[in-house]
Design an enzyme around this catalytic site. Structure first.
Site, PDB file in Angstrom:
ATOM      1  N   THR A  87       0.975  -1.389  -0.012  1.00  0.00           N
ATOM      2  CA  THR A  87       0.026  -0.006  -0.034  1.00  0.00           C
ATOM      3  C   THR A  87       0.975   1.028  -0.131  1.00  0.00           C
ATOM      4  OG1 THR A  87      -1.650  -1.485   1.403  1.00  0.00           O
ATOM      5  CG2 THR A  87      -1.852   1.179   1.209  1.00  0.00           C
ATOM      6  N   LYS A 162      -7.982   1.757  -3.056  1.00  0.00           N
ATOM      7  CA  LYS A 162      -7.520   1.131  -1.471  1.00  0.00           C
ATOM      8  C   LYS A 162      -7.405   2.173  -0.718  1.00  0.00           C
ATOM      9  CE  LYS A 162      -4.903  -1.244   1.507  1.00  0.00           C
ATOM     10  NZ  LYS A 162      -5.453  -2.256   2.241  1.00  0.00           N
ATOM     11  N   LYS A 237      -1.767   5.071   8.605  1.00  0.00           N
ATOM     12  CA  LYS A 237      -0.886   5.044   7.357  1.00  0.00           C
ATOM     13  C   LYS A 237      -1.951   5.248   6.050  1.00  0.00           C
ATOM     14  CE  LYS A 237       1.536   2.360   4.135  1.00  0.00           C
ATOM     15  NZ  LYS A 237       2.075   1.025   3.752  1.00  0.00           N
TER      16      LYS A 237
HETATM   17  P1  NAD Z   1       6.054  -5.551   7.339  1.00  0.00           P
HETATM   18  O1  NAD Z   1       6.675  -4.621   7.720  1.00  0.00           O
HETATM   19  O2  NAD Z   1       5.741  -6.834   7.920  1.00  0.00           O
HETATM   20  O3  NAD Z   1       6.765  -6.362   5.892  1.00  0.00           O
HETATM   21  C1  NAD Z   1       7.616  -5.570   5.118  1.00  0.00           C
HETATM   22  C2  NAD Z   1       8.928  -6.481   4.792  1.00  0.00           C
HETATM   23  O4  NAD Z   1       9.709  -5.424   3.875  1.00  0.00           O
HETATM   24  C3  NAD Z   1       9.828  -6.474   6.035  1.00  0.00           C
HETATM   25  O5  NAD Z   1      10.019  -7.654   6.177  1.00  0.00           O
HETATM   26  C4  NAD Z   1      11.157  -5.652   5.634  1.00  0.00           C
HETATM   27  O6  NAD Z   1      12.501  -6.122   6.007  1.00  0.00           O
HETATM   28  C5  NAD Z   1      11.050  -5.729   4.308  1.00  0.00           C
HETATM   29  N1  NAD Z   1      11.950  -4.732   3.733  1.00  0.00           N
HETATM   30  C6  NAD Z   1      11.934  -3.217   3.782  1.00  0.00           C
HETATM   31  N2  NAD Z   1      12.745  -2.681   3.091  1.00  0.00           N
HETATM   32  C7  NAD Z   1      13.406  -3.477   2.128  1.00  0.00           C
HETATM   33  C8  NAD Z   1      13.971  -3.218   1.022  1.00  0.00           C
HETATM   34  N3  NAD Z   1      14.576  -2.070   0.706  1.00  0.00           N
HETATM   35  N4  NAD Z   1      14.407  -4.590   0.402  1.00  0.00           N
HETATM   36  C9  NAD Z   1      13.618  -5.682   0.843  1.00  0.00           C
HETATM   37  N5  NAD Z   1      12.868  -5.884   1.976  1.00  0.00           N
HETATM   38  C10 NAD Z   1      12.646  -4.548   2.426  1.00  0.00           C
HETATM   39  O7  NAD Z   1       4.858  -5.201   6.463  1.00  0.00           O
HETATM   40  P2  NAD Z   1       3.430  -5.955   6.312  1.00  0.00           P
HETATM   41  O8  NAD Z   1       2.419  -6.022   7.339  1.00  0.00           O
HETATM   42  O9  NAD Z   1       3.938  -7.189   5.349  1.00  0.00           O
HETATM   43  O10 NAD Z   1       2.855  -5.062   5.176  1.00  0.00           O
HETATM   44  C11 NAD Z   1       3.490  -4.816   3.818  1.00  0.00           C
HETATM   45  C12 NAD Z   1       2.664  -3.885   2.837  1.00  0.00           C
HETATM   46  O11 NAD Z   1       1.245  -4.407   2.879  1.00  0.00           O
HETATM   47  C13 NAD Z   1       2.499  -2.428   3.538  1.00  0.00           C
HETATM   48  O12 NAD Z   1       2.167  -1.548   2.455  1.00  0.00           O
HETATM   49  C14 NAD Z   1       1.129  -2.464   4.125  1.00  0.00           C
HETATM   50  O13 NAD Z   1       0.487  -1.408   4.140  1.00  0.00           O
HETATM   51  C15 NAD Z   1       0.373  -3.464   3.366  1.00  0.00           C
HETATM   52  N6  NAD Z   1      -0.934  -4.144   4.087  1.00  0.00           N
HETATM   53  C16 NAD Z   1      -0.698  -4.753   5.174  1.00  0.00           C
HETATM   54  C17 NAD Z   1      -1.787  -5.365   5.617  1.00  0.00           C
HETATM   55  C18 NAD Z   1      -1.464  -6.061   7.062  1.00  0.00           C
HETATM   56  O14 NAD Z   1      -2.482  -6.268   7.864  1.00  0.00           O
HETATM   57  N7  NAD Z   1      -0.470  -6.180   7.850  1.00  0.00           N
HETATM   58  C19 NAD Z   1      -2.895  -5.377   5.176  1.00  0.00           C
HETATM   59  C20 NAD Z   1      -3.252  -4.903   3.922  1.00  0.00           C
HETATM   60  C21 NAD Z   1      -2.000  -4.313   3.285  1.00  0.00           C
END
Ligand code: NAD
Length: 290
Positions: A87, A162, A237
């Site tokens: 997102t 979204k 966010k």
């Molecule tokens: P998270 O923080 O658990 O995962 C993100 C991952 O990206 C981490 O493991 C981090 O180490 C990795 N990362 C960061 N910088 C990086 C880079 N330069 N190269 C490679 N990896 C890198 O977050 P999440 O909960 O998995 O969410 C991911 C996305 O999905 C976000 O944009 C969030 O808004 C969206 N989202 C989350 C949810 C939820 O319920 N968690 C629901 C819908 C959408």
């Protein structure tokens, strides 16, 4: 299909695992060095994408997405599809799609709804933006990771859908919580309040499917001490992204603006961080008019 997967966090790891389970050859990379069962581990982002027909990113925000796109696009095969499921802000989504297309790639922005549970169960909903050809190439992967994919329009349309959806969700959750707190003060039983509103014109997903009052309506984070679920800081966010988009499109969104300010206060000045976003109800319960 050979697939590269960048960002193996709470959402990315189960999504990548589901792709691997169906026999796809998935190679993943995460700066945190995460390992996922069934997924080959790459040492660098370019290593994860070389030779892949599809590359999926699931990253925290638009700046990180832009940085990762700079790293991987030069190493991707021409004709491969770049699917960003994070997102992020609409401007970053469009900029990355542009950059990918200029390099001879197909591009789709495809944020998801359904949370960590949906990612693990393979029941996410994808909202996609991009060309017909890009969507067609990504669709079989959406089918594995989710239960529904809507092609919303050109690049950025997925992110637009979204944040508009989540702006409505933030506003209706606040309205539902403040109405419960008012009902309490008027001496109205919460179950009666639910019975009436959930079948009257005040109904919404926040009331009917995710009721913020414990012991009332279907099971929800309210029944589990407001443990997320969907954390208040993630709602903040998304609301901030909605206001950033409203600024850049010159749209008047007064309710979205108030919802953003309230979640900001809840998360940053009160005890909302780490709580489900429906934890607004106990917040309102404690407050008076001033
Ligand atoms: P998270 O923080 O658990 O995962 C993100 C991952 O990206 C981490 O493991 C981090 O180490 C990795 N990362 C960061 N910088 C990086 C880079 N330069 N190269 C490679 N990896 C890198 O977050 P999440 O909960 O998995 O969410 C991911 C996305 O999905 C976000 O944009 C969030 O808004 C969206 N989202 C989350 C949810 C939820 O319920 N968690 C629901 C819908 C959408």
């Amino acid at each position: 299909m050979k697939i590269g997967f960048i960002g193996l966090g709470n959402m990315g790891a189960p999504m990548a695992a589901n792709l691997a389970k169906t026999g796809h050859d998935v190679t993943g990379f995460d700066t945190a060095g995460v390992s996922v069962k069934g997924v080959n581990k790459a040492e660098t982002a370019p290593d994860a994408v070389r030779g892949a027909e599809a590359v999926i990113t699931m990253l925290p925000n638009g700046d990180i997405l832009r940085a990762v796109a700079d790293q991987i696009i030069p190493h991707m095969e021409k004709g491969a599809v770049f699917i960003d499921c994070s997102t992020v802000d609409v401007d970053s989504a469009r900029a990355v799609a542009d950059q990918a297309e200029q390099a001879g790639l197909l591009a789709v922005d495809a944020p998801v709804s359904g949370g960590i549970g949906g990612a693990a169960a393979g029941t996410l909903t994808f909202m996609a933006g991009g060309s017909d050809a890009a969507f067609a190439k990504a669709a079989p992967l959406f089918e594995i990771m989710g239960q529904k994919a809507v092609h919303c329009g050109a690049a950025g349309a997925g992110q637009a859908a979204k944040i508009c959806n989540n702006m409505i969700l933030g506003v209706t959750m606040i309205a539902t919580c403040e109405a419960f707190a008012l009902a309490d003060k008027l001496g109205l039983d919460r179950q009666k309040m639910f019975d009436v509103v959930s079948t009257s014109s005040g109904y919404s997903w926040s009331m009917n499917a995710y009721c913020p009052a414990p012991g009332v309506g279907p099971q929800s984070p309210a029944d589990n001490g407001y443990k997320p679920g969907f954390a208040a800081e993630l709602m903040l966010k998304d609301l901030r992204l909605s206001q950033q988009a409203a600024e850049s499109a010159d749209a008047d969104t007064p309710m979205g603006q108030i919802a953003t300010a309230l979640y900001e206060q809840f998360v940053e000045a009160e005890d909302g961080k780490g709580m489900d976003f429906s934890g607004m109800l106990p917040r309102f319960e404690k407050r008076g008019r001033s």
